[in-house]
Design a protein around this motif. Structure first.
Motif, PDB file in Angstrom:
ATOM      1  N   THR A  55       0.833  -1.207   0.000  1.00  0.00           N
ATOM      2  CA  THR A  55       0.000   0.000   0.000  1.00  0.00           C
ATOM      3  C   THR A  55       0.867   1.255   0.000  1.00  0.00           C
ATOM      4  O   THR A  55       0.627   2.197  -0.767  1.00  0.00           O
ATOM      5  N   ILE A  56       1.893   1.259   0.846  1.00  0.00           N
ATOM      6  CA  ILE A  56       2.782   2.424   0.892  1.00  0.00           C
ATOM      7  C   ILE A  56       3.571   2.538  -0.412  1.00  0.00           C
ATOM      8  O   ILE A  56       3.807   3.646  -0.911  1.00  0.00           O
ATOM      9  N   LEU A  57       3.979   1.413  -0.988  1.00  0.00           N
ATOM     10  CA  LEU A  57       4.722   1.461  -2.242  1.00  0.00           C
ATOM     11  C   LEU A  57       3.861   1.980  -3.394  1.00  0.00           C
ATOM     12  O   LEU A  57       4.380   2.591  -4.331  1.00  0.00           O
ATOM     13  N   HIS A  58       2.550   1.753  -3.340  1.00  0.00           N
ATOM     14  CA  HIS A  58       1.669   2.356  -4.344  1.00  0.00           C
ATOM     15  C   HIS A  58       1.710   3.882  -4.245  1.00  0.00           C
ATOM     16  O   HIS A  58       1.719   4.588  -5.263  1.00  0.00           O
ATOM     17  N   GLY A 114       9.321   5.532   0.905  1.00  0.00           N
ATOM     18  CA  GLY A 114       9.919   4.221   0.668  1.00  0.00           C
ATOM     19  C   GLY A 114      10.623   3.705   1.906  1.00  0.00           C
ATOM     20  O   GLY A 114      10.511   2.518   2.266  1.00  0.00           O
ATOM     21  N   ALA A 115      11.353   4.587   2.595  1.00  0.00           N
ATOM     22  CA  ALA A 115      12.012   4.189   3.838  1.00  0.00           C
ATOM     23  C   ALA A 115      10.981   3.860   4.917  1.00  0.00           C
ATOM     24  O   ALA A 115      11.169   2.929   5.709  1.00  0.00           O
ATOM     25  N   ILE A 116       9.879   4.606   4.932  1.00  0.00           N
ATOM     26  CA  ILE A 116       8.808   4.307   5.892  1.00  0.00           C
ATOM     27  C   ILE A 116       8.221   2.926   5.615  1.00  0.00           C
ATOM     28  O   ILE A 116       7.920   2.167   6.545  1.00  0.00           O
ATOM     29  N   ALA A 117       8.064   2.578   4.342  1.00  0.00           N
ATOM     30  CA  ALA A 117       7.525   1.256   3.993  1.00  0.00           C
ATOM     31  C   ALA A 117       8.442   0.149   4.510  1.00  0.00           C
ATOM     32  O   ALA A 117       7.969  -0.851   5.068  1.00  0.00           O
ATOM     33  N   VAL A 118       9.737   0.325   4.336  1.00  0.00           N
ATOM     34  CA  VAL A 118      10.687  -0.682   4.838  1.00  0.00           C
ATOM     35  C   VAL A 118      10.611  -0.763   6.359  1.00  0.00           C
ATOM     36  O   VAL A 118      10.586  -1.852   6.942  1.00  0.00           O
ATOM     37  N   GLY A 119      10.543   0.392   7.021  1.00  0.00           N
ATOM     38  CA  GLY A 119      10.446   0.408   8.484  1.00  0.00           C
ATOM     39  C   GLY A 119       9.170  -0.233   9.000  1.00  0.00           C
ATOM     40  O   GLY A 119       9.194  -0.961   9.994  1.00  0.00           O
ATOM     41  N   VAL A 120       8.066   0.016   8.321  1.00  0.00           N
ATOM     42  CA  VAL A 120       6.787  -0.590   8.738  1.00  0.00           C
ATOM     43  C   VAL A 120       6.848  -2.107   8.596  1.00  0.00           C
ATOM     44  O   VAL A 120       6.407  -2.849   9.485  1.00  0.00           O
ATOM     45  N   GLY A 121       7.404  -2.584   7.494  1.00  0.00           N
ATOM     46  CA  GLY A 121       7.529  -4.032   7.307  1.00  0.00           C
ATOM     47  C   GLY A 121       8.381  -4.673   8.382  1.00  0.00           C
ATOM     48  O   GLY A 121       8.053  -5.739   8.908  1.00  0.00           O
ATOM     49  N   ARG A 122       9.482  -4.017   8.752  1.00  0.00           N
ATOM     50  CA  ARG A 122      10.341  -4.558   9.806  1.00  0.00           C
ATOM     51  C   ARG A 122       9.661  -4.483  11.166  1.00  0.00           C
ATOM     52  O   ARG A 122       9.802  -5.386  11.992  1.00  0.00           O
ATOM     53  N   ALA A 123       8.921  -3.403  11.425  1.00  0.00           N
ATOM     54  CA  ALA A 123       8.249  -3.254  12.717  1.00  0.00           C
ATOM     55  C   ALA A 123       7.154  -4.304  12.908  1.00  0.00           C
ATOM     56  O   ALA A 123       6.979  -4.820  14.018  1.00  0.00           O
ATOM     57  N   ARG A 158      11.168  -6.635  14.232  1.00  0.00           N
ATOM     58  CA  ARG A 158      12.599  -6.379  14.056  1.00  0.00           C
ATOM     59  C   ARG A 158      12.896  -4.910  14.346  1.00  0.00           C
ATOM     60  O   ARG A 158      12.004  -4.077  14.362  1.00  0.00           O
ATOM     61  N   SER A 159      14.166  -4.611  14.518  1.00  0.00           N
ATOM     62  CA  SER A 159      14.591  -3.233  14.732  1.00  0.00           C
ATOM     63  C   SER A 159      14.343  -2.434  13.448  1.00  0.00           C
ATOM     64  O   SER A 159      14.698  -2.874  12.355  1.00  0.00           O
ATOM     65  N   ILE A 160      13.757  -1.260  13.607  1.00  0.00           N
ATOM     66  CA  ILE A 160      13.433  -0.439  12.436  1.00  0.00           C
ATOM     67  C   ILE A 160      14.703   0.118  11.808  1.00  0.00           C
ATOM     68  O   ILE A 160      14.838   0.163  10.582  1.00  0.00           O
ATOM     69  N   LEU A 176      16.951   0.128   5.453  1.00  0.00           N
ATOM     70  CA  LEU A 176      16.304   1.425   5.206  1.00  0.00           C
ATOM     71  C   LEU A 176      16.878   2.101   3.965  1.00  0.00           C
ATOM     72  O   LEU A 176      16.214   2.928   3.343  1.00  0.00           O
ATOM     73  N   LEU A 177      18.110   1.753   3.602  1.00  0.00           N
ATOM     74  CA  LEU A 177      18.687   2.314   2.382  1.00  0.00           C
ATOM     75  C   LEU A 177      17.913   1.878   1.137  1.00  0.00           C
ATOM     76  O   LEU A 177      17.977   2.540   0.106  1.00  0.00           O
ATOM     77  N   LEU A 178      17.181   0.781   1.254  1.00  0.00           N
ATOM     78  CA  LEU A 178      16.345   0.337   0.140  1.00  0.00           C
ATOM     79  C   LEU A 178      15.242   1.360  -0.143  1.00  0.00           C
ATOM     80  O   LEU A 178      14.785   1.478  -1.280  1.00  0.00           O
ATOM     81  N   GLY A 179      14.857   2.127   0.861  1.00  0.00           N
ATOM     82  CA  GLY A 179      13.838   3.153   0.670  1.00  0.00           C
ATOM     83  C   GLY A 179      14.319   4.329  -0.166  1.00  0.00           C
ATOM     84  O   GLY A 179      13.513   5.120  -0.646  1.00  0.00           O
TER      85      GLY A 179
END
Length: 122
Positions: free
Chosen positions: A52-55, A86-95, A99-101, A106-109
């Motif tokens: 959803t965030i990536l959309h 994008g970084a928020i999307a990665v952080g949400v998936g890890r959270a 896992r540690s955010i 996060l560089l993938l964002g």
């Protein structure tokens, strides 16, 4: 009085009918079953949240590319905002997975920002 159960059913038995001579198998490890269910629920929830965030991120990059009359700073700004989301999307998936955010993932964002800047400036 006529017999209501056919003779064939007495001989062969059918898998979809209740058989009182063979009771249902009870789950031996209900805690393990609950852990498996929770794992599947986490994966489904993280997949839905990240996609959803990536959309939104893709929409921001497309908006940055298609704004022809806007100044270049607005287009670059939209590309940077796409990278932040994008970084928020990665952080949400890890959270969601516990896992540690803060991680190198996060560089993938930043990838949406790089793609957006390449399309805007190129």
């Amino acid at each position: 009085m006529a017999q209501t159960v056919p003779a064939r059913r007495k001989e062969k038995g059918r898998g979809h009918l209740l058989d009182l001579d063979a009771p249902r198998v009870v789950v031996k490890d209900p805690e393990g079953d609950a852990r498996d269910l929770a794992r599947v629920q986490r994966w489904v929830m993280s997949t839905l949240a990240v996609t959803t965030i990536l959309h939104l991120v893709v929409g921001l990059v497309v908006a940055a590319v298609t704004l022809d009359d806007a100044p270049l700073s607005s287009q670059v700004g939209l590309a940077v905002v796409a990278g932040v989301f994008g970084a928020i999307a990665v952080g949400v998936g890890r959270a969601i997975h516990g896992r540690s955010i803060v991680s190198p993932w996060l560089l993938l964002g930043v990838v949406p920002t790089l793609v957006g800047l390449w399309l805007v400036l190129g």
